[in-house]
Design an enzyme around this catalytic site. Structure first.
Site, PDB file in Angstrom:
ATOM      1  N   ASP A  88     -70.843 -45.731 -32.645  1.00 57.79           N
ATOM      2  CA  ASP A  88     -70.128 -46.801 -31.965  1.00 57.79           C
ATOM      3  C   ASP A  88     -69.708 -47.822 -33.017  1.00 57.79           C
ATOM      4  O   ASP A  88     -70.260 -47.868 -34.119  1.00 57.79           O
ATOM      5  CB  ASP A  88     -71.006 -47.445 -30.892  1.00 57.79           C
ATOM      6  CG  ASP A  88     -70.193 -48.113 -29.788  1.00 57.79           C
ATOM      7  OD1 ASP A  88     -69.001 -48.406 -30.024  1.00 57.79           O
ATOM      8  OD2 ASP A  88     -70.753 -48.340 -28.704  1.00 57.79           O
ATOM      9  N   TRP A  89     -68.765 -48.656 -32.677  1.00 59.28           N
ATOM     10  CA  TRP A  89     -68.150 -49.550 -33.657  1.00 59.28           C
ATOM     11  C   TRP A  89     -69.181 -50.522 -34.254  1.00 59.28           C
ATOM     12  O   TRP A  89     -69.849 -51.256 -33.524  1.00 59.28           O
ATOM     13  CB  TRP A  89     -67.002 -50.311 -33.014  1.00 59.28           C
ATOM     14  CG  TRP A  89     -65.665 -49.660 -33.200  1.00 59.28           C
ATOM     15  CD1 TRP A  89     -64.561 -50.240 -33.718  1.00 59.28           C
ATOM     16  CD2 TRP A  89     -65.269 -48.310 -32.884  1.00 59.28           C
ATOM     17  NE1 TRP A  89     -63.505 -49.345 -33.749  1.00 59.28           N
ATOM     18  CE2 TRP A  89     -63.917 -48.153 -33.254  1.00 59.28           C
ATOM     19  CE3 TRP A  89     -65.936 -47.222 -32.348  1.00 59.28           C
ATOM     20  CZ2 TRP A  89     -63.210 -46.957 -33.095  1.00 59.28           C
ATOM     21  CZ3 TRP A  89     -65.252 -46.026 -32.184  1.00 59.28           C
ATOM     22  CH2 TRP A  89     -63.910 -45.902 -32.558  1.00 59.28           C
TER      23      TRP A  89
END
Length: 871
Positions: free
Chosen positions: A277-278
């Site tokens: 995930d970012w």
């Protein structure tokens, strides 16, 4: 990893985070993140053979820098992944959201996942997936960052529950699989997320000062609840998977070797690529060894300094021998094979929009200090007629909870008084709040990365006014001080809301998760209902909400004649509701979660969020398998409205038969061995493959895979000499495993999807006035006396009828697989059918978890109507 520290920037490098070490906090006894190495090679499943063969041919031609380049984003705000343009492999565009295409113009704002789940309609769920896939392709994206099945919805207060489909693993699983099918048939790679345990927003993220919380989940609970939708998604052929921000059993998900290598890639046979995930990627070598394939958006936890844990550091780590070339080759091959698998090598459009501006021209490198400008938006309209699908989902999800005296539907001749700001679109405009991070006007979606821009918002008051000439609208969330006395026949419609979202934003004091332990409506909505019911004899309540609400202060008031949950309807909030209010169609939505009478009807581990503590916050799943209706049934707690509840304007009868299809053994047949996988040289490549090109003009904050010549040469000298060894984690190995017994195909052993029983159900509309659609839900009750604790009943399948006129009937069929009748045995590490040998499973058929009309017995093949379910 188990039994070792989490290291931020775990390379022999000088990156910003490289010197920060966060010790692991102790997790409760029995919750273990066991090591699992090495990362299994992809390509051994027959259906992926052609894609991997093509990928092998392309990857064999790549230099080291090209390989490391495509495994990472090029930096936050800069775009998406790196490329190997020399060989025709482009930058890949990865784009949210949970309900369409995020941060783009001329798209459809579909109803949210929770709304979609409330339809209990497989055909409609699939149609929504097709439409979302078409819009992503039209916008030129490669990867759709959805659907979301994590959070599962364990905690009613969880901020991102609305992105998924409901608080049941089977509802989530079937909806996700159908969404994936629809999206990927359009040549778009779907992403199943977030793996795993992201059940609250607070303290989910690692930073240099505090680790993300640890979701402590036992093995059986993991398999039977939280992993179930991921397994079904892999079985559906999903192309990518995203790890969660938090830890599981003390180990960060982005470098959790047991979750990624052991379960996802080996046990579940996942053939695509795994991304972070970012800004959740917290290590370099550790995460690579643990099975991570793509680092997004490329930066370290603290972005915009030009630092990365991969890119140039991954090039260095391959040269110095820390990361085996075999692991890098598998990362790259998985990414390229997935690109081929979905035909993106054949005329796939390039992105035609920018997430950073709505103007035609914008910065080409938005994160850079100085950047040239150019055209970044082409304003391509991809909406087609998708508003029809969006409206159908919004309409068929509307859930009628209460209808005293069959007061609904309304007539267009009645005098209507409408209360609540949620009846009308935000006066500042539907997209006035960035990432929808406000609760103002009609609530069509939650907030955060899972949103989309509205092309328009058809609000309820506009749709009501089209139907009824006599409408008075009080655009306020407080009952007016000087309000004329209504006539006895006047009808008041009160709109209330409850919002939530990602913890990147705080809205009215809610930091992602809902902060009300009582799940009260926002903006004093409950008081507005009570005050209105003091004045009006006839009150209809419409709730636009991310999840369950506390309705107890007014639900039993006899003047509250009707209650409708609109969930989060997206852009088509108006006509979809009006069609139900005025009886154009009968409501057919059903609750994708339970609504309790008290917050403490659930145990503390479910009812409350985990608060601050020094060190790592521990979120222990002490309730095990017992969430939502499973817990309520076990404790004999009657909810206000049970999971699956939903009324209609008509009534239905259910008549079922049961057919045995496949005889079952105690455990599935032995798995087939893995097929062959691509083979590459394992020799460390020459340092020159990572040199900066001569005269290259670097862009500040843009992330590159090249190294200075001295750095590359020095790393290569270390690698070929073998004199410096990385401190590998416990259990580390480079020898490929044959795979666990529970595996053997995408999603697990293929025999798990053998149909064990088929249950045709004839549904008849027994009313005499209204047409309607019925939701047929099948729940399994396990045999008595088995050596496994199982919930009283568990949803296993569902189907929805077409619209049935009064007196009309239709037969739909629900099916039960081997897996549906199995439990996860933690000692055998396999799925076991505890009812083998003639033990009786009972298959309950009905329209809610507490409205089950027919019992079908697997041992006798008999179905009996009118039975009382054990709930």
């Amino acid at each position: 990893m188990a039994y070792r520290s989490l290291v931020l920037g775990a390379f022999a490098s000088t990156s910003l985070a490289a010197s920060v070490v966060t010790p692991r906090d102790p997790v409760p006894p029995g919750f273990v993140a066991a090591p699992y190495y090495p990362a299994p090679h992809g390509g051994w499943v027959a259906s992926w053979e052609e894609a991997y063969s093509k990928a092998e041919a392309l990857v064999s031609q790549m230099t080291l820098a090209e390989k490391t380049n495509i495994t990472s984003g090029i930096g936050i705000f800069m775009g998406n992944t790196g490329s190997a343009e020399r060989l025709g492999f482009p930058r890949m565009c990865l784009q949210d959201s949970a309900l369409g295409v995020s941060s783009a113009d001329n798209v459809t704002a579909f109803p949210a996942g929770i709304t979609t789940g409330a339809t209990f309609d497989k055909k409609l769920i699939y149609a929504r997936g097709v439409a979302i896939g078409e819009e992503h392709r039209g916008k030129g994206t490669n990867v759709y960052l959805g659907p979301s099945v994590g959070p599962l919805g364990r905690k009613p207060l969880g901020g991102r529950n609305w992105e998924g489909f409901g608080s049941d693993p089977v509802l989530q699983a079937k909806a996700a699989a159908l969404t994936i099918k629809g999206v990927q048939e359009q040549g778009i790679i779907a992403t199943i997320k977030h793996l795993i345990g992201n059940e609250q927003e607070m303290y989910r993220m690692y930073n240099p000062f505090q680790p993300g919380y640890s979701a402590n989940i036992d093995d059986r609970t993991l398999h039977e609840l939280y992993l179930w939708p991921f397994a079904e998604s892999v079985h559906a052929g999903v192309g990518s998977a995203m790890t969660a921000y938090n830890a599981v059993n003390g180990s960060a998900c982005s470098q959790h070797s047991y979750l990624i290598n052991g379960i996802l890639k080996d046990e579940l046979g996942f053939q695509g690529f795994v991304m972070s995930d970012w800004l959740s990627h917290i290590s370099g070598v550790d995460s690579a060894l643990a099975g991570l394939d793509m680092n997004m958006p490329g930066d370290t936890n603290i972005p915009l300094f030009g630092f990365s844990n991969w890119h140039y550091e991954l090039s260095r780590s391959v040269l110095n021998g820390s990361v085996p070339l075999d692991r890098l080759n598998d990362m790259v091959t998985r990414i390229v094979a997935t690109w081929y698998k979905f035909g993106q090598d054949r005329d796939h459009p390039r992105p035609n929009f920018s997430s950073n501006t709505r103007d035609r021209d914008g910065l080409l490198y938005p994160a850079a200090l100085f950047s040239p400008k150019g055209q970044v938006n082409w304003f391509v309209n991809v909406q087609a007629d998708h508003y029809l699908i969006a409206r159908q989902v919004a309409q068929d999800a509307i859930t009628l909870l209460k209808n005293n005296g069959s007061f609904l539907p309304l007539t267009t001749s009645q005098s209507l008084h409408v209360f609540g700001t949620a009846a009308q679109v935000n006066p500042d405009g539907p997209n006035a709040c960035m990432n929808r991070a406000c609760n103002k006007g009609t609530l069509g979606m939650g907030w955060g990365s899972g949103v989309a821009d509205y092309p328009y918002l058809d609000d309820p008051i506009s749709a009501i006014r089209k139907r009824v000439p006599d409408v008075k609208f009080f655009n306020t969330d407080g009952f007016p001080w000087f309000h004329p006395t209504p006539s006895p026949d006047d009808v008041a419609i009160v709109f209330i809301t409850s919002d939530a979202g990602e913890n990147s934003f705080t809205v009215e004091g809610n930091n992602g998760d809902r902060n009300s332990a009582k799940l009260a409506a926002w903006h004093n909505g409950d008081e507005l209902v009570r005050k209105t019911a003091e004045k009006y004899n006839n009150v209809i309540v419409v709730a636009q909400t991310v999840g369950p609400l506390d309705l107890e202060s007014w639900i039993d008031n006899p003047r509250v004649k009707g209650v409708l949950f609109q969930h989060l309807p997206g852009q088509e909030a108006g006509e979809s509701l009006a069609n139900i209010l005025f009886g154009d169609v009968s409501p057919s939505g059903h609750l994708p979660y339970s609504i309790t009478k008290r917050a403490n009807d659930f145990p503390d581990s479910i009812a409350n969020l985990r608060g601050f503590t020094f060190g790592q916050v521990q979120d222990t799943y002490s309730e095990g398998l017992y969430i939502d209706y499973r817990w309520l049934n076990k404790e004999k707690i009657r909810p206000r409205f049970a999971f699956g509840h939903g009324l209609s304007y008509t009534n239905f009868s259910f008549d079922a038969t049961i057919e045995s299809v496949t005889p079952l053994s105690l455990v599935p047949p032995a798995r087939a061995p893995k097929g062959s996988t691509p083979v590459y040289s394992t020799e460390i490549p020459p340092a020159s493959e990572a040199y900066w090109p001569e005269g290259f003009n670097r862009i500040w904050r843009y992330l590159y895979s090249w190294l200075n010549k001295n750095d590359a040469d020095n790393a290569y000298a270390v690698g070929i000499a073998g004199v410096k060894k990385y401190n590998y984690p416990a259990g580390y190995s480079t020898a490929q495993k044959p795979g666990p017994a529970a595996g053997g195909g995408e999603g697990g052993n293929p025999a798990l999807w053998d149909i064990a029983f088929r249950v045709p159900v004839t549904v008849k509309n027994t009313g005499d006035t209204f047409s309607g659609r019925a939701s047929v839900q099948a729940y399994v009750q396990y045999p008595e006396g088995i050596p496994y604790d199982t919930p009283v009943v568990q949803l296993r399948d569902f189907e929805k009828t077409r619209v049935l006129a009064p007196g009309e009937e239709e037969t739909v069929t629900v099916e039960l697989t081997r897996k549906d009748l199995s439990v996860w045995d933690t000692e055998l590490q396999n799925w076991v059918v505890p009812g083998v040998g003639g033990k009786r499973y009972t298959v309950w058929i009905g329209e809610a978890s507490d409205r089950l009309f027919t019992a079908c017995y697997t041992d006798t093949g008999v179905c009996e109507g009118g039975r009382v379910p054990p709930v």
